[in-house]
Design a protein around this motif. Structure first.
Motif, mmCIF file in Angstrom:
data_model
loop_
_atom_site.group_PDB
_atom_site.id
_atom_site.type_symbol
_atom_site.label_atom_id
_atom_site.label_comp_id
_atom_site.label_asym_id
_atom_site.label_seq_id
_atom_site.Cartn_x
_atom_site.Cartn_y
_atom_site.Cartn_z
ATOM 1 N N ASN A 87 0.856 -1.185 0.000
ATOM 2 C CA ASN A 87 0.000 0.000 0.000
ATOM 3 C C ASN A 87 0.898 1.242 0.000
ATOM 4 O O ASN A 87 1.651 1.467 0.950
ATOM 5 C CB ASN A 87 -0.892 -0.015 1.247
ATOM 6 N N ARG A 88 0.846 2.041 -1.044
ATOM 7 C CA ARG A 88 1.750 3.176 -1.144
ATOM 8 C C ARG A 88 1.443 4.261 -0.116
ATOM 9 O O ARG A 88 2.278 5.136 0.135
ATOM 10 C CB ARG A 88 1.714 3.772 -2.549
ATOM 11 N N SER A 90 0.550 3.582 3.158
ATOM 12 C CA SER A 90 1.086 3.184 4.461
ATOM 13 C C SER A 90 2.486 2.606 4.372
ATOM 14 O O SER A 90 3.192 2.527 5.383
ATOM 15 C CB SER A 90 0.158 2.145 5.113
ATOM 16 N N GLU A 92 3.024 -0.464 3.849
ATOM 17 C CA GLU A 92 2.922 -1.832 4.354
ATOM 18 C C GLU A 92 2.222 -2.717 3.332
ATOM 19 O O GLU A 92 1.358 -2.240 2.566
ATOM 20 C CB GLU A 92 2.146 -1.861 5.670
ATOM 21 N N PHE A 94 -0.450 -5.177 1.726
ATOM 22 C CA PHE A 94 -1.870 -5.427 1.953
ATOM 23 C C PHE A 94 -2.040 -6.787 2.629
ATOM 24 O O PHE A 94 -1.357 -7.762 2.301
ATOM 25 C CB PHE A 94 -2.632 -5.445 0.621
ATOM 26 N N ASP A 99 -6.632 -4.987 5.482
ATOM 27 C CA ASP A 99 -7.264 -4.373 4.313
ATOM 28 C C ASP A 99 -8.437 -5.180 3.752
ATOM 29 O O ASP A 99 -9.191 -4.665 2.923
ATOM 30 C CB ASP A 99 -6.219 -4.185 3.211
#
Length: 318
Positions: A87-88, A90, A92, A94, A99
């Motif tokens: 996930n750009r 966060s 982190e 997915f 999510d």
């Protein structure tokens, strides 16, 4: 197979729509817009009838290798890697827990890997690229020429014109516009295969198939057509505007005649090779393959083990 008597009318309607589609998209005449509106009318259902009577009972045989980062590849290409998509926002990956879904990021070092359809642009800058191969490649007749006994005696055997003529003496002339796949059984050892020494297709054989039999394309199990220093057969195919299939699997499960070939083609802009899904559609009488009525398709079944990332393999496994 006989088509419904309305097939000529249907073909004419489709042709009319195709001829006017581009003009209508640019704001064509009222008459063209009226013709385009005919798409809302019911078409003859002979294709649906054909599916119900024949295709729904066919045997579906997957001729495709699963793409993995550790799969065999030509020695000149680097290794590909898979990773969990991030996930750009966060930074982190997915996850199902956070999510509600996961996704995968692929770093593919080449479009020449696994089961593939080479586009002419692979060897010819003026040839068709992957996204320029016609959609008509999606379905056609399938011929399988078995040279596996000769390969067992000679691991680098090259298919000759005589092999094609021998097939024709037994099964009849190779149909025009067919896909002709060469069975060597090389892929049955996958992934423990030798990508430097393998069964081949001679230049004379591919020239005969295209010039004398007018086939659509040929295919083979290894990742190249031949072992000659200049890739003689492969070069001639691609530089003359033809495509070829490589990395084909499971041809030992397909009869020499009577099947269709379904080809699923992604469209990478400017690509020179396709990651492809080949599926043979064989008669109901054939003992191998999946049958739609006997397969859990919608919904698909749940598995006992969850899908989880494997650091050792570099992709998700159960």
């Amino acid at each position: 197979m006989r088509f419904h008597s309305g097939s000529a009318t249907a073909a004419a309607a489709v042709l009319g729509i195709a001829l006017t589609g581009a003009a209508a998209a640019e704001g064509g005449s009222a008459q063209q817009q009226q013709v385009l509106g005919a798409q809302t009318e019911a078409m003859p259902d002979y294709l649906w009838e054909t599916f119900d009577r024949h295709l729904s009972r066919m045997r579906f045989i997957d001729l495709t290798h699963t793409i993995r980062p550790d799969m065999p590849i030509w020695r000149g290409f680097g290794n590909s890697t898979f990773s969990a998509a991030v996930n750009r926002l966060s930074g982190e990956p997915f996850t199902y827990a956070t999510d509600g879904f996961v996704a995968t990021a692929y770093r593919l070092t080449t479009d020449q890997m696994g089961t593939q359809l080479d586009a002419p642009a692979h060897f010819n800058p003026l040839g068709a690229a992957s996204d320029e191969i016609p959609a008509t490649y999606a379905l056609g007749k399938l011929v399988v020429i078995d040279v596996s006994p000769k390969v067992r005696a000679n691991a680098t055997y090259a298919v000759e014109v005589d092999d094609i003529l021998e097939w024709e003496r037994q099964y009849g002339r190779v149909p025009a516009r067919a896909a002709v796949f060469v069975r060597s059984d090389w892929s049955r050892a996958w992934p423990r295969v030798n990508t430097d020494e393998f069964p081949q297709v001679s230049l004379e054989a591919v020239q005969f198939l295209h010039r004398q039999r007018n086939i659509l394309f040929h295919g083979h199990e290894p990742l190249d057509a031949d072992m000659t220093p200049n890739f003689d057969a492969e070069s001639w195919i691609l530089r003359n505007g033809y495509a070829q299939a490589e990395g084909v699997a499971n041809l030992h499960l397909v009869p020499p005649t009577g099947c269709l070939l379904s080809t699923g083609l992604p469209k990478f802009a400017g690509g020179v090779g396709h990651y492809v899904r080949f599926v043979a559609l064989c008669p109901a009488e054939w003992p191998y393959g999946a049958v739609p009525a006997a397969t859990s398709e919608a919904p698909m079944p749940l598995f006992a083990a969850p899908l989880q990332w494997s650091p050792e393999k570099g992709y998700r496994v159960r």
